[in-house]
Design a protein around this motif. Structure first.
Motif: not given
Length: 744
Positions: A239-243, A326-328, A449-450, A458-460
């Motif tokens: 699995t992974k973070i899709p961002v 959820r978006g993250l 959601r953007r 994610l970067k933060y």
């Protein structure tokens, strides 16, 4: 040659029939020892596999591509296999043998073609087992286009691999595909690995982030590895973070319909910290986001968002924050499974690909079993069952979050659930105008959601935070919320909190509390409680840890005079024997009408409550007692040591106890003239003279007197009188000490 001669010439069918008959005769003669030169049913697979290996080698030499030319490769293998089988056994050309009728590749040949394809990365991933087994369990998996490995189950649900299988065999069924997967599982050429679940790694959409390297170097180029890097292939992520991780990402400013600005970090800070007085509330939200991103790190806590709005039910922003999470972590990698359903293995299907379990609503508020819930929050293996598939185990280390409008009631009473959950109460309502908050629907439906918002968040969390557990200060800030949940869900805690300040006795046996609890529970829940005394005592012990009035005393004790006063709760709940006077047992009263004077249990010096009970703080037998350490062995009905010397008063609606210190007079040292209104004391050695302040006169209207053998005890009635008695104590002590110090 004439026509008659031509008719006598045997046809091909006749020749084949003759040959078959001759073979049968030879088999009958020699038994089963005689076999033809080629047996199709026995050697067909071997011949096909031999040509499969040859074609694979030719493809590796650049003559064809195993993926693009899959159909051509399959036809070439079938043609070569049929030609060899035809030439191997020409004398037997019968339809019952399959040496020249191979029309499709068998599953094993297709599996060999897949494992030899360099574009298809297959690995056998070790999965944890709950039961003890002789061998470790490995499940075949294929690397998908996004770099994540997906298990190959029996139902043939992997679309990428199925497309290639049907190129080799256009008529492949689900059963055929399942057999191909089984051949891959049994193959010795497929590498066996363990899934990559290192705590310091966070796989993102375009690579992997390493927290250890970041802490050492603070160099983004070293801490982040792109998925295009050859070294990335050594990881086996399921699995992974899709961002995408974007080093230069900045927080975008979005605009509502009314022109107001919205920025994600300001919004998170404004949920609880609008007034700037609750920074820890904002900090815990950021730590929850960090916990969601670190999908391989077990924080060991379950998060519960609880509605505590005084304006309305719901509409506090819990769902919007959950939508951000959820978006993250990826909506397709987030399960909406409530705690009640976690015990069902079928509801955990696909857990190996899950980054977070976030449930918005709870349809069940009573949780009879919570074994899987505790395993999941501890990162332990759990059983997973998919429809029409074998049961397997999976490990989940991500975020476990539940949104509730009512707290959950766990049957587990050991405290293990309570110690590992974090309750965050949401009080501001965005749906009620009287609350002063404004609801913007675009925040939940659009802003959170953007992609640019998610990339910045994610970067933060990757660069600014690096924790593996929730901070202690945040947990302490959330501690009062557990008391709210406890009072709402634990019937024993509700009962004890309701009557804590009404108890008169300073020592309350557990048996008395249990009898009162049964009556109270029947009144409030319209049913009898499913409690035993032992379970009830366990819940009282948990409640007593936070009580300001009582301490938990599990050992046996004697009541002494700590239960001498009538207990109003006995009258209120209509309790009977043994909590009322013996001579009052024959009287019949309606509930609440029994005289309060009868609500005193009969006891003597041998009465002992073996189950233990609650002791009021500040009285004898408690850790907060500061009085004289009297010995109860000399107990009598009138001994002053059996009296609780406590004066109570109410200040700002709270009951406060004050310790009272009795005056102890030893009769052997004084001449005592005692009346109802006054007590006169004169030292024995000064009986013939009037010296100083002697005789000492004491106003008896301010004291309660107790005679105990050779002693007289005077108990002040209030703390004011207690403070004024110090000169009397000093005078009595001077006579006693002087006498003890003088020679006989």
């Amino acid at each position: 040659m004439n026509r008659d001669d031509l008719k006598k010439t045997p046809s091909d069918d006749e020749l084949r029939a003759f040959e078959r008959e001759e073979i049968r005769s030879m088999q009958a003669c020699y038994g089963h020892a005689y076999t033809p030169a080629y047996m199709a049913d026995e050697n067909e697979i071997d011949i096909i596999l031999k040509h499969t290996y040859d074609v694979i080698q030719e493809c590796r030499n650049g003559q064809a591509d195993l993926s693009l030319d899959a159909g051509l490769v399959a036809r070439e293998i079938i043609t070569r296999s049929n030609d060899e089988m035809m030439s191997s056994n020409r004398m037997i050309n019968d339809g019952k043998f399959k040496f020249n009728r191979v029309k499709q590749l068998p599953p094993k040949a297709v599996a060999e073609l897949l494992t030899a394809n360099t574009e298809i990365i297959l690995r056998k991933i070790r999965i944890p087992t709950i039961q003890m087994k002789a061998e470790e369990l490995y499940v075949p998996a294929v690397r998908m286009e996004d770099g994540v490995f997906e298990y190959l189950m029996k139902d043939g649900s992997n679309e990428r691999l199925n497309v290639l299988i049907r190129r080799y065999n256009p008529n492949a069924s689900k059963k055929f595909i399942g057999e191909v997967y089984a051949c891959i599982r049994d193959s010795d050429t497929v590498e066996k690995v363990s899934p990559t679940m290192d705590e310091e790694l966070v796989p993102v959409n375009n690579g992997v982030w390493n927290f250890d390297i970041w802490e050492e170097t603070h160099d983004r180029t070293k801490a982040f590895m792109s998925n295009m890097d050859p070294e990335y292939d050594r990881y086996t992520f399921t699995t992974k973070i899709p961002v995408d991780y974007v080093p230069d990402a900045e927080s975008p400013v979005c605009y509502n319909d009314d022109g107001t600005e919205w920025e994600v970090m300001s919004w998170i800070d404004g949920i609880f910290n609008k007034d700037g007085k609750h920074p820890l509330q904002t900090k815990i939200l950021l730590e929850i986001i960090h916990c969601a991103v670190r999908i391989f790190t077990c924080f060991g806590r379950g998060i519960f968002f609880l509605d505590e709005s005084k304006y309305s039910k719901g509409g506090q922003g819990k769902g919007t924050f959950c939508q951000l999470l959820r978006g993250l972590v990826g909506e397709d990698r987030c399960k909406d499974t409530e705690v009640y359903d976690l015990e069902d293995p079928k509801k955990l299907a696909g857990l190996e690909r899950c980054n977070a379990i976030i449930a918005d609503e709870a349809s069940h508020h009573h949780i009879p079993h919570c074994a899987n819930y505790k395993r999941l929050q501890r990162g332990e293996p759990v059983s997973v069952k998919m429809l029409y598939k074998d049961e397997y185990t999976a490990v989940f280390r991500g975020l476990l979050l539940q949104c509730l409008n009512e707290p959950l009631v766990f049957s587990e009473r050991t405290g293990s659930v309570e110690r590992t959950r974090v309750v965050i109460t949401w009080k501001t309502s965005y749906t009620d105008r009287s609350s002063g908050a404004i609801e913007y629907r675009r925040i939940k439906e659009d802003f959170v959601r953007r992609p640019e918002v998610l990339r910045y968040l994610l970067k933060y969390t990757l660069e600014e935070m690096n924790i593996t557990e929730f901070s202690k200060e945040c947990l302490e800030e959330m501690e009062p919320n557990l008391e709210i949940v406890r009072n709402k869900t634990n019937a024993v805690a509700q009962f004890m909190s309701e009557y804590e300040e009404e108890f008169v006795w300073d020592r309350i046996p557990f048996t008395y509390l249990f009898n009162a609890f049964v009556v109270w529970f029947s009144d409030t829940h319209c049913q009898k409680p499913q409690y035993k005394l032992t379970a009830f005592i366990e819940d009282v012990a948990l409640w007593a840890d936070a009580s300001k009035e009582f301490e938990f005393h599990p050992k046996s004790f004697r009541p002494c005079n700590f239960m001498a006063d009538p207990e109003p709760l006995t009258k209120k709940l209509g309790l009977g024997h043994p909590w009322i006077k013996v001579d009052a047992l024959q009287r019949r009263y309606e509930r609440g009408e029994r005289p309060l004077a009868d609500c005193v249990p009969e006891y003597d010096k041998n009465t002992t409550y073996k189950e233990g009970g609650l002791f009021r703080k500040g009285t004898k037998g408690t850790s907060t007692y500061k009085g004289v350490d009297w010995d109860e062995s000399g107990y009598t009905n009138y001994h002053p040591a059996t009296t609780g010397y406590v004066d109570s008063e109410y200040i700002d609606g709270k009951k406060i106890n004050h310790d009272l210190h009795p005056i102890r007079i030893q009769k052997e040292f004084f001449l005592i003239n005692e009346t109802e209104e006054c007590l006169s004391l004169l030292p024995v050695d000064k009986a013939d003279t009037q010296v100083g302040n002697w005789p000492l006169k004491i106003d008896m209207k301010q004291f309660c007197r107790h005679h105990a053998g050779t002693e007289l005890w005077l108990v002040p009635m209030t703390r004011v009188i207690d403070a004024e008695c110090n000169p009397i104590r000093e005078a009595i002590a001077s006579v006693t000490e002087d006498d003890k110090g003088s020679p006989e």
